[in-house]
Design a protein around this motif. Sequence first.
Motif, short mmCIF file in Angstrom:
data_model
loop_
_atom_site.label_atom_id
_atom_site.label_comp_id
_atom_site.label_asym_id
_atom_site.label_seq_id
_atom_site.Cartn_x
_atom_site.Cartn_y
_atom_site.Cartn_z
N PHE A 71 0.84 -1.20 0.00
CA PHE A 71 0.00 0.00 0.00
C PHE A 71 0.88 1.26 0.00
O PHE A 71 1.75 1.42 0.86
N GLY A 72 0.67 2.12 -0.96
CA GLY A 72 1.46 3.35 -1.06
C GLY A 72 2.44 3.31 -2.21
O GLY A 72 2.69 4.34 -2.85
N LEU A 73 2.97 2.11 -2.47
CA LEU A 73 3.96 2.00 -3.56
C LEU A 73 3.33 2.29 -4.92
O LEU A 73 3.82 3.12 -5.70
N GLY A 74 2.23 1.59 -5.19
CA GLY A 74 1.53 1.80 -6.46
C GLY A 74 1.04 3.24 -6.60
O GLY A 74 1.11 3.84 -7.67
N THR A 75 0.59 3.79 -5.48
CA THR A 75 0.10 5.17 -5.49
C THR A 75 1.24 6.12 -5.88
O THR A 75 1.06 7.01 -6.74
N ALA A 76 2.39 5.90 -5.25
CA ALA A 76 3.54 6.77 -5.53
C ALA A 76 3.96 6.67 -6.99
O ALA A 76 4.20 7.69 -7.66
N SER B 24 2.26 9.45 -0.50
CA SER B 24 2.25 8.04 -0.94
C SER B 24 3.37 7.25 -0.28
O SER B 24 3.16 6.13 0.21
N LEU B 25 4.54 7.84 -0.26
CA LEU B 25 5.69 7.13 0.32
C LEU B 25 5.54 6.97 1.82
O LEU B 25 5.99 5.97 2.39
N THR B 26 4.89 7.94 2.44
CA THR B 26 4.62 7.82 3.88
C THR B 26 3.69 6.63 4.13
O THR B 26 3.91 5.85 5.07
N LEU B 27 2.67 6.53 3.31
CA LEU B 27 1.76 5.39 3.44
C LEU B 27 2.51 4.07 3.26
O LEU B 27 2.28 3.11 3.99
N PHE B 28 3.42 4.06 2.28
CA PHE B 28 4.19 2.84 2.00
C PHE B 28 5.09 2.49 3.18
O PHE B 28 5.36 1.32 3.45
N ALA B 29 5.54 3.52 3.86
CA ALA B 29 6.49 3.32 4.97
C ALA B 29 5.80 2.90 6.27
O ALA B 29 6.46 2.52 7.23
N LEU B 30 4.48 2.97 6.29
CA LEU B 30 3.76 2.60 7.52
C LEU B 30 3.97 1.11 7.84
O LEU B 30 4.19 0.30 6.94
N PRO B 31 3.89 0.75 9.13
CA PRO B 31 3.95 -0.69 9.47
C PRO B 31 2.76 -1.44 8.86
O PRO B 31 1.70 -0.84 8.64
N LEU B 32 3.00 -2.71 8.65
CA LEU B 32 1.99 -3.51 7.93
C LEU B 32 0.63 -3.51 8.62
O LEU B 32 -0.40 -3.43 7.96
N ASN B 33 0.63 -3.60 9.95
CA ASN B 33 -0.66 -3.66 10.65
C ASN B 33 -1.46 -2.36 10.47
O ASN B 33 -2.68 -2.38 10.31
N GLN B 34 -0.73 -1.24 10.46
CA GLN B 34 -1.41 0.04 10.25
C GLN B 34 -1.91 0.15 8.80
O GLN B 34 -3.01 0.64 8.55
N LYS B 35 -1.08 -0.32 7.87
CA LYS B 35 -1.49 -0.29 6.46
C LYS B 35 -2.73 -1.16 6.25
O LYS B 35 -3.67 -0.78 5.55
N THR B 36 -2.70 -2.31 6.90
CA THR B 36 -3.85 -3.22 6.78
C THR B 36 -5.12 -2.56 7.33
O THR B 36 -6.20 -2.67 6.72
N PHE B 37 -4.97 -1.89 8.46
CA PHE B 37 -6.13 -1.21 9.06
C PHE B 37 -6.68 -0.14 8.11
O PHE B 37 -7.89 -0.09 7.84
N VAL B 38 -5.76 0.71 7.59
CA VAL B 38 -6.19 1.78 6.68
C VAL B 38 -6.86 1.18 5.44
O VAL B 38 -7.92 1.66 4.99
N CYS B 39 -6.24 0.15 4.92
CA CYS B 39 -6.79 -0.49 3.70
C CYS B 39 -8.18 -1.07 3.97
O CYS B 39 -9.07 -0.95 3.12
#
Lengths: 167, 265
Positions: A71-76, B24-39
């Motif tokens: 998540f975020g990579l594709g967006t970037a 976008s890169l900040t989102l990519f850099a988030l920990p997986l559990n947080q990314k999963t929650f947001v997704c």
Amino acid sequence: MAISIIKFLLLAYLAAFCQTILANLTAIGGVSPNFGTIIIVLIVLKSDFQVAFPAALLTGLVIDILNPELFGLGTAIRFAIAAAVWELKCKMDLKRLAARVYLLMGAEAAFQLFYQCCANRFDLDILGHLFVEVSLPILLYTSVLGTVAIMIGDLSVKIQIKKAGGG
Amino acid sequence: MKWVTSLLYRNKRFSLFLAGLLFSLTLFALPLNQKTFVCNVLQNIFYWPYWSTAGIVAKVISVHEVNTALQAELVRLKLERITFEENKLENERFREMLEFLPVAEFEIIPAHVIAYDQGRRSSSLAIKGNRELGRFLPVVDESGLVGKISASTGRVATVSLLIGPNCRVAARDKQTRSLGIVKWQSGRDLYLDDVALDNKVVIGDTLISSGLGGVFPKGLIIGVVTGVSSKPSRFFREITVKPAVDFGSLDNVMVLKPKSEPSGD
């Protein structure tokens, strides 16, 4: 402002629709076109950067949420490609259909290249296989469908001009 | 710092690009559990309508498919039921046949009717057995005597029916033990011939084969006496007999093959 928000929301739902139902309906042999690239290129070609950039970001985001791990990579990458397409649009003459189709193909090729490389951590053994078996069919399918979408867009513009001239 | 903000302010496009990319890169850099929650949250907002619609469509399609499959299964089961019913009836008929057949002296060959005589009134039919069928062998069904085989080609044989001119049976009245010859003359009834005027045969008596003719074993049911007349000017009684077998609905029959082959009628 409110209308803009509604438009962006509609765009987000359109992207989600393309990524789910339309992707399933148009899949041939398990290969679906990359509707994200088509939407982003069409928006960038038709809109100002103040609309195109947030729209590209939102589209990338909506498509990316299906893959939480990346998540975020594709967006970037999509966002960067949208910016690149914008720059090319400003510098190139894109009146000819072929030029816009090449731009779309280039955008999809760049997306596939960067996304697969980043997602697979530049593992060349996997990448060679992925480019041939996954990226290339998607690129071809996206180009064909994107060409059709651009042609339909041109046709609607022509009809509008004709109506305006007639009126 | 001030010149950076003024540069960003003056170059809106670059600022917007930088902001989007950093986001976008900040989102990519988030920990997986947080990314999963947001997704998950965003998926519920943007994808839920399509997934629920797709789910409903899939259910409708599956209901249609299940319905089609059930209809096919229903037809198959109906056909199977018909077959089972047929087999049950056939089984019952065979059981009835086995009850009165002289099993010990005869080999019983099951056969089924494959063709009727094409005349106005059937006097013969073709049967097919599961073994070779010889000439002059008696044929019976669960009701009684059907006839005898007049011609045979391996497993297929022609049966001369009791209600035809080519089949005569030495008979005995089961009640009075009077002897006679059952034969066909005309119509659907049989006649018991050669019964002397002083022999007592009454309506309702059952006639069975006497076993004296050499072809038919004794005890096979032939029919029931339906009419008796005695004219003093004649030597024999005129006795009409209704056959026990319904010759219009013959399906499965049994051929009785004796241990020693019969020589003829």
